[in-house]
Write a protein that holds these residues in place. Structure first.
Motif, PDB file in Angstrom:
ATOM      1  N   VAL A 119      -5.709 -21.445   6.878  1.00  0.00           N
ATOM      2  CA  VAL A 119      -4.747 -20.407   6.513  1.00  0.00           C
ATOM      3  C   VAL A 119      -4.806 -20.195   5.008  1.00  0.00           C
ATOM      4  CG1 VAL A 119      -2.334 -19.694   6.514  1.00  0.00           C
ATOM      5  CG2 VAL A 119      -3.235 -20.988   8.451  1.00  0.00           C
ATOM      6  N   TYR A 120      -5.073 -18.939   4.615  1.00  0.00           N
ATOM      7  CA  TYR A 120      -5.124 -18.548   3.205  1.00  0.00           C
ATOM      8  C   TYR A 120      -4.157 -17.387   3.003  1.00  0.00           C
ATOM      9  CZ  TYR A 120      -9.389 -21.339   2.940  1.00  0.00           C
ATOM     10  OH  TYR A 120     -10.310 -22.378   2.976  1.00  0.00           O
ATOM     11  N   ALA A 121      -3.570 -17.333   1.811  1.00  0.00           N
ATOM     12  CA  ALA A 121      -2.569 -16.301   1.515  1.00  0.00           C
ATOM     13  C   ALA A 121      -2.886 -15.647   0.180  1.00  0.00           C
ATOM     14  CB  ALA A 121      -1.171 -16.896   1.495  1.00  0.00           C
ATOM     15  N   LEU A 122      -2.505 -14.357   0.083  1.00  0.00           N
ATOM     16  CA  LEU A 122      -2.706 -13.573  -1.143  1.00  0.00           C
ATOM     17  C   LEU A 122      -1.464 -12.722  -1.363  1.00  0.00           C
ATOM     18  CD1 LEU A 122      -4.885 -12.742  -3.339  1.00  0.00           C
ATOM     19  CD2 LEU A 122      -5.325 -10.776  -1.861  1.00  0.00           C
ATOM     20  N   TRP A 123      -0.842 -12.863  -2.538  1.00  0.00           N
ATOM     21  CA  TRP A 123       0.377 -12.122  -2.850  1.00  0.00           C
ATOM     22  C   TRP A 123       0.063 -11.008  -3.835  1.00  0.00           C
ATOM     23  CZ3 TRP A 123       5.016 -11.107  -1.191  1.00  0.00           C
ATOM     24  CH2 TRP A 123       5.973 -10.552  -2.046  1.00  0.00           C
ATOM     25  N   CYS A 124       0.548  -9.805  -3.488  1.00  0.00           N
ATOM     26  CA  CYS A 124       0.323  -8.629  -4.334  1.00  0.00           C
ATOM     27  C   CYS A 124       1.677  -7.997  -4.659  1.00  0.00           C
ATOM     28  CB  CYS A 124      -0.561  -7.600  -3.621  1.00  0.00           C
ATOM     29  SG  CYS A 124      -2.146  -8.255  -3.052  1.00  0.00           S
ATOM     30  N   SER A 125       1.813  -7.498  -5.866  1.00  0.00           N
ATOM     31  CA  SER A 125       3.062  -6.853  -6.294  1.00  0.00           C
ATOM     32  C   SER A 125       2.762  -5.824  -7.369  1.00  0.00           C
ATOM     33  CB  SER A 125       4.059  -7.890  -6.824  1.00  0.00           C
ATOM     34  OG  SER A 125       3.519  -8.563  -7.949  1.00  0.00           O
ATOM     35  N   GLY A 126       3.780  -4.960  -7.618  1.00  0.00           N
ATOM     36  CA  GLY A 126       3.605  -3.924  -8.625  1.00  0.00           C
ATOM     37  C   GLY A 126       3.212  -2.588  -8.044  1.00  0.00           C
ATOM     38  N   ARG A 127       4.108  -2.073  -7.158  1.00  0.00           N
ATOM     39  CA  ARG A 127       3.846  -0.762  -6.541  1.00  0.00           C
ATOM     40  C   ARG A 127       5.175  -0.111  -6.230  1.00  0.00           C
ATOM     41  NH1 ARG A 127       2.315   2.209  -1.881  1.00  0.00           N
ATOM     42  NH2 ARG A 127       0.243   3.162  -2.076  1.00  0.00           N
ATOM     43  N   THR A 128       5.219   1.219  -6.269  1.00  0.00           N
ATOM     44  CA  THR A 128       6.462   1.944  -6.016  1.00  0.00           C
ATOM     45  C   THR A 128       6.862   1.824  -4.549  1.00  0.00           C
ATOM     46  OG1 THR A 128       5.214   3.978  -5.609  1.00  0.00           O
ATOM     47  CG2 THR A 128       6.007   3.597  -7.859  1.00  0.00           C
ATOM     48  N   CYS A 129       8.189   1.777  -4.327  1.00  0.00           N
ATOM     49  CA  CYS A 129       8.791   1.702  -2.986  1.00  0.00           C
ATOM     50  C   CYS A 129       8.547   0.365  -2.282  1.00  0.00           C
ATOM     51  CB  CYS A 129       8.302   2.842  -2.071  1.00  0.00           C
ATOM     52  SG  CYS A 129       8.569   4.486  -2.756  1.00  0.00           S
ATOM     53  N   VAL A 130       7.862  -0.561  -2.944  1.00  0.00           N
ATOM     54  CA  VAL A 130       7.490  -1.820  -2.304  1.00  0.00           C
ATOM     55  C   VAL A 130       7.884  -2.978  -3.217  1.00  0.00           C
ATOM     56  CG1 VAL A 130       5.586  -3.218  -1.411  1.00  0.00           C
ATOM     57  CG2 VAL A 130       5.594  -0.746  -1.053  1.00  0.00           C
ATOM     58  N   GLU A 131       8.536  -3.985  -2.636  1.00  0.00           N
ATOM     59  CA  GLU A 131       8.848  -5.197  -3.406  1.00  0.00           C
ATOM     60  C   GLU A 131       7.642  -6.117  -3.535  1.00  0.00           C
ATOM     61  OE1 GLU A 131      12.154  -7.097  -1.596  1.00  0.00           O
ATOM     62  OE2 GLU A 131      13.584  -5.481  -2.082  1.00  0.00           O
ATOM     63  N   GLY A 132       6.790  -6.121  -2.541  1.00  0.00           N
ATOM     64  CA  GLY A 132       5.592  -6.945  -2.583  1.00  0.00           C
ATOM     65  C   GLY A 132       4.879  -6.921  -1.245  1.00  0.00           C
ATOM     66  N   MET A 133       3.652  -7.452  -1.237  1.00  0.00           N
ATOM     67  CA  MET A 133       2.856  -7.495  -0.014  1.00  0.00           C
ATOM     68  C   MET A 133       2.170  -8.859   0.073  1.00  0.00           C
ATOM     69  SD  MET A 133      -0.221  -4.997   1.348  1.00  0.00           S
ATOM     70  CE  MET A 133      -1.476  -5.693   0.289  1.00  0.00           C
ATOM     71  N   LEU A 134       2.295  -9.479   1.227  1.00  0.00           N
ATOM     72  CA  LEU A 134       1.681 -10.787   1.480  1.00  0.00           C
ATOM     73  C   LEU A 134       0.606 -10.625   2.544  1.00  0.00           C
ATOM     74  CD1 LEU A 134       1.674 -13.887   1.058  1.00  0.00           C
ATOM     75  CD2 LEU A 134       3.326 -14.022   2.941  1.00  0.00           C
ATOM     76  N   VAL A 135      -0.606 -11.027   2.197  1.00  0.00           N
ATOM     77  CA  VAL A 135      -1.737 -11.000   3.136  1.00  0.00           C
ATOM     78  C   VAL A 135      -2.039 -12.431   3.551  1.00  0.00           C
ATOM     79  CG1 VAL A 135      -4.115 -10.296   3.515  1.00  0.00           C
ATOM     80  CG2 VAL A 135      -2.640  -8.945   2.000  1.00  0.00           C
ATOM     81  N   GLU A 136      -2.000 -12.710   4.853  1.00  0.00           N
ATOM     82  CA  GLU A 136      -2.308 -14.034   5.390  1.00  0.00           C
ATOM     83  C   GLU A 136      -3.574 -13.961   6.226  1.00  0.00           C
ATOM     84  OE1 GLU A 136       1.601 -16.536   6.250  1.00  0.00           O
ATOM     85  OE2 GLU A 136       1.679 -14.575   7.229  1.00  0.00           O
ATOM     86  N   SER A 167      -6.556  -1.345  -6.954  1.00  0.00           N
ATOM     87  CA  SER A 167      -6.268   0.069  -7.209  1.00  0.00           C
ATOM     88  C   SER A 167      -4.871   0.476  -6.735  1.00  0.00           C
ATOM     89  CB  SER A 167      -7.313   0.952  -6.520  1.00  0.00           C
ATOM     90  OG  SER A 167      -7.270   0.762  -5.111  1.00  0.00           O
ATOM     91  N   ASN A 168      -4.235  -0.320  -5.870  1.00  0.00           N
ATOM     92  CA  ASN A 168      -2.900   0.001  -5.349  1.00  0.00           C
ATOM     93  C   ASN A 168      -1.801  -0.900  -5.888  1.00  0.00           C
ATOM     94  OD1 ASN A 168      -3.017   2.105  -2.887  1.00  0.00           O
ATOM     95  ND2 ASN A 168      -4.915   0.910  -2.881  1.00  0.00           N
ATOM     96  N   PHE A 169      -2.150  -2.048  -6.433  1.00  0.00           N
ATOM     97  CA  PHE A 169      -1.153  -2.972  -6.958  1.00  0.00           C
ATOM     98  C   PHE A 169      -1.521  -3.364  -8.386  1.00  0.00           C
ATOM     99  CE2 PHE A 169      -0.614  -3.604  -2.401  1.00  0.00           C
ATOM    100  CZ  PHE A 169       0.766  -3.596  -2.282  1.00  0.00           C
ATOM    101  N   ALA A 170      -0.485  -3.626  -9.157  1.00  0.00           N
ATOM    102  CA  ALA A 170      -0.713  -4.037 -10.544  1.00  0.00           C
ATOM    103  C   ALA A 170      -1.160  -5.489 -10.631  1.00  0.00           C
ATOM    104  CB  ALA A 170       0.565  -3.825 -11.362  1.00  0.00           C
ATOM    105  N   ILE A 171      -0.638  -6.344  -9.756  1.00  0.00           N
ATOM    106  CA  ILE A 171      -0.975  -7.772  -9.751  1.00  0.00           C
ATOM    107  C   ILE A 171      -1.486  -8.136  -8.364  1.00  0.00           C
ATOM    108  CG2 ILE A 171      -0.097 -10.116 -10.060  1.00  0.00           C
ATOM    109  CD1 ILE A 171       2.077  -8.976 -11.845  1.00  0.00           C
ATOM    110  N   VAL A 172      -2.653  -8.732  -8.312  1.00  0.00           N
ATOM    111  CA  VAL A 172      -3.280  -9.136  -7.054  1.00  0.00           C
ATOM    112  C   VAL A 172      -3.640 -10.624  -7.154  1.00  0.00           C
ATOM    113  CG1 VAL A 172      -5.210  -8.812  -5.476  1.00  0.00           C
ATOM    114  CG2 VAL A 172      -4.190  -6.841  -6.636  1.00  0.00           C
ATOM    115  N   GLY A 173      -3.017 -11.437  -6.328  1.00  0.00           N
ATOM    116  CA  GLY A 173      -3.399 -12.846  -6.248  1.00  0.00           C
ATOM    117  C   GLY A 173      -2.848 -13.721  -7.339  1.00  0.00           C
TER     118      GLY A 173
END
Length: 474
Positions: free
Chosen positions: A201-218, A175-181
């Motif tokens: 260790v697992y990682a998830l990359w999210c992108s597609g939101r205003t004011c933000v280049e991307g978000m990495l969840v580890e 609901s907050n990012f256009a692309i999740v994972g």
């Protein structure tokens, strides 16, 4: 005539007698011809008789045998061995032949040629294995088996926890990012893919939101697949962690550095992180209505008051044991350089928001515990929106700008001092090489010339430099 006939008769008788004698002596002469050493046999027989009279003990030499087992013929059939009474005295061991006389006495009635049979005792094979000799091997095999089973169990549990976290947070992420994972391996956009960096260790990359280049969840889960780490956690308990790193756009975020963390964590971060140690100061949290276990590292007080509003303080108070730290910075460059050498260029910085949350359960995490930390992810999105709208005053901006200029000047001074030290070290090395060259020179005239040249160069270097002013022609 008569006399002539008598003479012829006498000659015939003589010849016949000679022939008879030759015939009678012929066998004796043949023996003499066949045995050339016949004249010495009499002497040998006499010597052998004399030896036999002197030495009563006579032994026959054992005939040597060849490989096929046949006796090898020798020239001498009999050999006389001279022995003394005590020649084999050192071999007469009474204990070795104990009981042998009794056996000989019991066999007197039997044939003297038949000696008692000496046979080796038949030792039976031990079919049963002595397992006591292999206890080290058994312990090693048992340890490897336990390690392998723990590896499978820990790997499976970490995978289940990661998938459970993704299942409980996927809705709010989408609901907050256009692309999740999206892992970027396929041409088409995919979603809901956890990248596995290791077994814990697992990682998830999210992108597609205003004011933000991307978000990495580890998801930094415990090393449940490692048996040694599991044993260490019995003495030092630990928790699973979820680390969220948000890359903000450089033009959107104002210039400030802020961090709130537990006291032990804040001390460690202030010591290790480059931006926190350079720009922030430690402050208490009494004025912000927060638990005493927290500590604030702030550069600009205005930014700190804007971030720690009532809603954020309520979440921090409610999840006091789960919020490890929150680190906001526009000068983030990672940990300090552990090398003694000073870098020649300013480190590359970026604007980030870093959140670190502990998963409840204290190591005994269940799949249901992953849903408990869902409000903490909502806190992340709230802070992202707040930082994007935050506008500092002119005084706060001037203060942060002065801090950055001062930090740059300090860095340039340190870099210049390091370059000066390196240049001085090179000069000292050159001087040392020149002195060694003078000492190693064998020709005294050449050494004297080199020394004079070096002294002139040193005097020229010490003289003050004069500036020449050019006069223009009239």
């Amino acid at each position: 005539m008569l006399t002539m006939s008598r003479k012829g008769l006498l000659i015939l008788v003589f010849l016949s007698s000679v022939v008879a004698l030759c015939v009678a002596r012929q066998p004796h002469d043949a023996d003499i011809d066949d045995n050339e050493f016949a004249e010495f046999e009499e002497f040998e027989d006499e010597e052998e008789e004399a030896v036999i009279e002197e030495e009563p003990i006579v032994e026959k030499k054992v005939q040597p045998r060849d490989i096929a087992g046949e006796e090898v013929e020798e020239e001498d059939d009999e050999v006389v061995v001279e022995t003394e009474d005590d020649e084999f005295e050192h071999l007469q061991d009474e204990e070795e032949f104990e009981g042998f006389d009794k056996e000989r006495g019991s066999t007197k009635g039997k044939s003297q040629d038949k000696l008692p049979d000496l046979e080796m005792a038949k030792v039976p094979l031990h079919l049963r294995t002595n397992w006591d000799s292999f206890y080290l091997e058994m312990l090693m095999i048992a340890g490897l088996g336990v390690y392998f089973l723990n590896f499978l169990a820990g790997k499976t549990k970490n995978g289940k926890l990661a998938q459970c976290w993704l299942g409980s947070h996927r809705e709010i992420l989408e609901s907050n990012f256009a692309i999740v994972g999206d892992d970027g391996s396929a041409k088409e956009v995919t979603s809901g893919i956890l990248m596995k960096d290791s077994e814990n260790v697992y990682a998830l990359w999210c992108s597609g939101r205003t004011c933000v280049e991307g978000m990495l969840v580890e998801l930094k889960l415990l090393k449940r697949q490692d048996l040694i780490n599991c044993l260490l956690r019995l003495f030092k308990p630990a928790s699973d962690q979820v680390v969220v790193t948000v890359d903000m756009e450089k033009a959107i975020m104002d210039k400030f550095v802020f961090c709130i963390a537990h006291k032990k964590v804040a001390t460690k971060l202030h010591k290790d992180m480059q931006d926190l140690s350079q720009f922030t100061e430690r402050k208490n949290v009494d004025r912000y209505d927060l638990p005493a276990s927290y500590q604030v590292l702030s550069e600009v007080g205005e930014a700190t008051s804007a971030i720690l509003d009532k809603k954020v303080c309520q979440v921090l108070t409610k999840f006091e044991g789960l919020v490890d730290f929150m680190h906001f910075s526009d000068q983030y460059s990672g940990p300090k350089n552990q090398d003694e050498s000073q870098p020649t260029k300013m480190p590359t910085t970026k604007s980030v928001l870093i959140f670190s949350f502990n998963v409840p359960g204290r190591g005994k995490t269940k799949t249901s515990d992953m849903e408990v930390i869902r409000p903490l992810l909502q806190l992340v999105f709230y802070c992202m929106d707040k930082i994007g709208r935050l506008q500092l005053s002119r005084e706060a901006k001037n203060k942060s700008e002065k801090n950055r200029q001062k930090a740059e000047e300090v860095f340039l001074k340190q870099a210049h001092a390091q370059r000066q030290e390196a240049a001085q070290a090179r000069r000292e090395e050159k001087k040392r090489a020149e002195k060694e060259r003078l000492l190693s020179e064998e020709d005294p005239d050449k050494a004297r010339k080199l020394e004079e040249r070096e002294s002139r160069r040193e005097m020229k270097r010490k003289q003050p430099k004069m500036k020449m002013m050019k006069m223009k022609a009239m």
